[in-house]
Design an enzyme around this catalytic site. Structure first.
Site, PDB file in Angstrom:
ATOM      1  N   ASP A 202       0.816  -1.218   0.000  1.00 34.59           N
ATOM      2  CA  ASP A 202       0.000   0.000   0.000  1.00 34.59           C
ATOM      3  C   ASP A 202       0.848   1.265   0.000  1.00 34.59           C
ATOM      4  O   ASP A 202       0.345   2.357  -0.234  1.00 34.59           O
ATOM      5  CB  ASP A 202      -0.949  -0.006   1.198  1.00 34.59           C
ATOM      6  CG  ASP A 202      -2.056   1.033   1.076  1.00 34.59           C
ATOM      7  OD1 ASP A 202      -2.559   1.237  -0.043  1.00 34.59           O
ATOM      8  OD2 ASP A 202      -2.418   1.649   2.097  1.00 34.59           O
ATOM      9  N   SER A 226      -6.751   5.861  -0.417  1.00 35.17           N
ATOM     10  CA  SER A 226      -6.946   4.667  -1.239  1.00 35.17           C
ATOM     11  C   SER A 226      -8.434   4.357  -1.370  1.00 35.17           C
ATOM     12  O   SER A 226      -9.187   4.457  -0.396  1.00 35.17           O
ATOM     13  CB  SER A 226      -6.235   3.465  -0.608  1.00 35.17           C
ATOM     14  OG  SER A 226      -4.862   3.715  -0.445  1.00 35.17           O
ATOM     15  N   GLN A 276      -4.042  -0.275  -7.858  1.00 35.30           N
ATOM     16  CA  GLN A 276      -4.804   0.516  -6.894  1.00 35.30           C
ATOM     17  C   GLN A 276      -5.340   1.777  -7.553  1.00 35.30           C
ATOM     18  O   GLN A 276      -4.684   2.370  -8.416  1.00 35.30           O
ATOM     19  CB  GLN A 276      -3.946   0.919  -5.692  1.00 35.30           C
ATOM     20  CG  GLN A 276      -4.721   1.651  -4.595  1.00 35.30           C
ATOM     21  CD  GLN A 276      -3.842   2.061  -3.425  1.00 35.30           C
ATOM     22  OE1 GLN A 276      -3.318   3.165  -3.384  1.00 35.30           O
ATOM     23  NE2 GLN A 276      -3.661   1.150  -2.467  1.00 35.30           N
TER      24      GLN A 276
END
Length: 284
Positions: A202, A226, A276
């Protein structure tokens, strides 16, 4: 957190009922629950419900609400299917009676099949680079606000190949390469390596999508978060060793930035791929 043992303790959830687990939060300096923590804790919860001969090969997740850092997160695992080769789980993270995050994960037996992969980019090796922490220390006097924002201990060591993205003053192309590894030995259990990879994956994704817009983002109040995250694990790996995160952002539009990442072991094996999409918004 200063090392990977602290991270492992954070990710080792407390079981409170059948297929229900509870996790605590890292008290991040930005006062929000870190998305990588929720990803990794959800992987821990799912792994606790699958047969020992099954290993995670893909996960697809959505961040629904910002997590409250002051209270624990409850993870409910739905046993969707146990097949001959594949096992499917759905995980819902809950706070205050509401889902803040959902994930679908698939696990598979080890099986033989066709193999191919793309070639790892030829970049500077980690031994010839300095860490992001050392880079941040070097700007303590010249950029005190940036230093305050990014100066905190992490259980993962990162060594950027190019200039460190968050500190760039000029716009640049949406590509970056970053070496990373866990700070400490993780041991032989593969599920632990998968959890820590989910945590580390991440980092730096949404930052890559900001690279063409640094001149605005450095001078305007902005909000980044995110929205979703997917990861595919292709091969076994040791997260205690160096891995290259090769990142690019093909698109940003409608206040969203999209980024892809390929993760290579230092000997050139493609061990995982990540995508992502994240919110990128100037606060008026």
């Amino acid at each position: 957190m200063e090392n990977v043992k602290e991270l492992e303790a954070l990710l080792n959830l407390e079981q409170i009922e059948v297929n229900i687990f509870r996790g605590q939060n890292f008290m991040s300096p930005w006062k929000r629950v870190f998305g990588g923590q929720v990803l990794a804790q959800s992987v821990n919860a799912a792994y606790r419900t699958v047969p020992e001969d099954r290993f995670l090969h893909s996960m697809h997740a959505y961040f629904i609400l910002a997590g409250d850092i002051s209270m624990p997160i409850v993870y409910e695992v739905d046993v969707v299917r146990d097949g001959g080769s594949f096992t499917t789980r759905r995980v819902v993270a809950i706070q205050k009676g509401r889902p803040i995050f959902i994930m679908a994960a698939s696990f598979q037996l080890k099986q033989d099949g066709f193999e191919h992969q793309i070639t790892m980019p030829d970049v500077t090796k980690p031994e010839n680079l300095i860490s992001d922490h050392e880079i941040i220390e070097s700007i303590k006097e010249t950029f005190p606000k940036a230093y305050a924002a990014y100066n905190h201990d992490r259980p993962i060591e990162f060594r950027p190949v190019e200039n460190y993205g968050p500190l760039l003053q000029k716009n640049s192309e949406p590509f970056q390469h970053i070496w990373f590894r866990a700070k400490g030995d993780v041991g032989p259990k593969l599920s632990k390596h998968h959890e820590i990879l989910a945590y580390a994956s991440d980092y730096n994704l949404l930052t890559t999508a900001t690279l063409p817009h640094r001149e605005v983002l450095n001078h305007e109040k902005s909000f980044l978060a995110s929205l979703d995250h997917a990861m595919w694990i292709h091969q076994e790996f040791d997260i205690s060793q160096w891995h290259l995160y090769s990142l690019d952002s093909p698109s940003a539009s409608n206040s969203r930035g999209f980024t892809r990442g390929n993760i290579f072991s230092q000997d050139g094996r493609l061990v995982a791929s990540v995508v992502q999409e994240g919110l990128m918004r100037v606060v008026k």
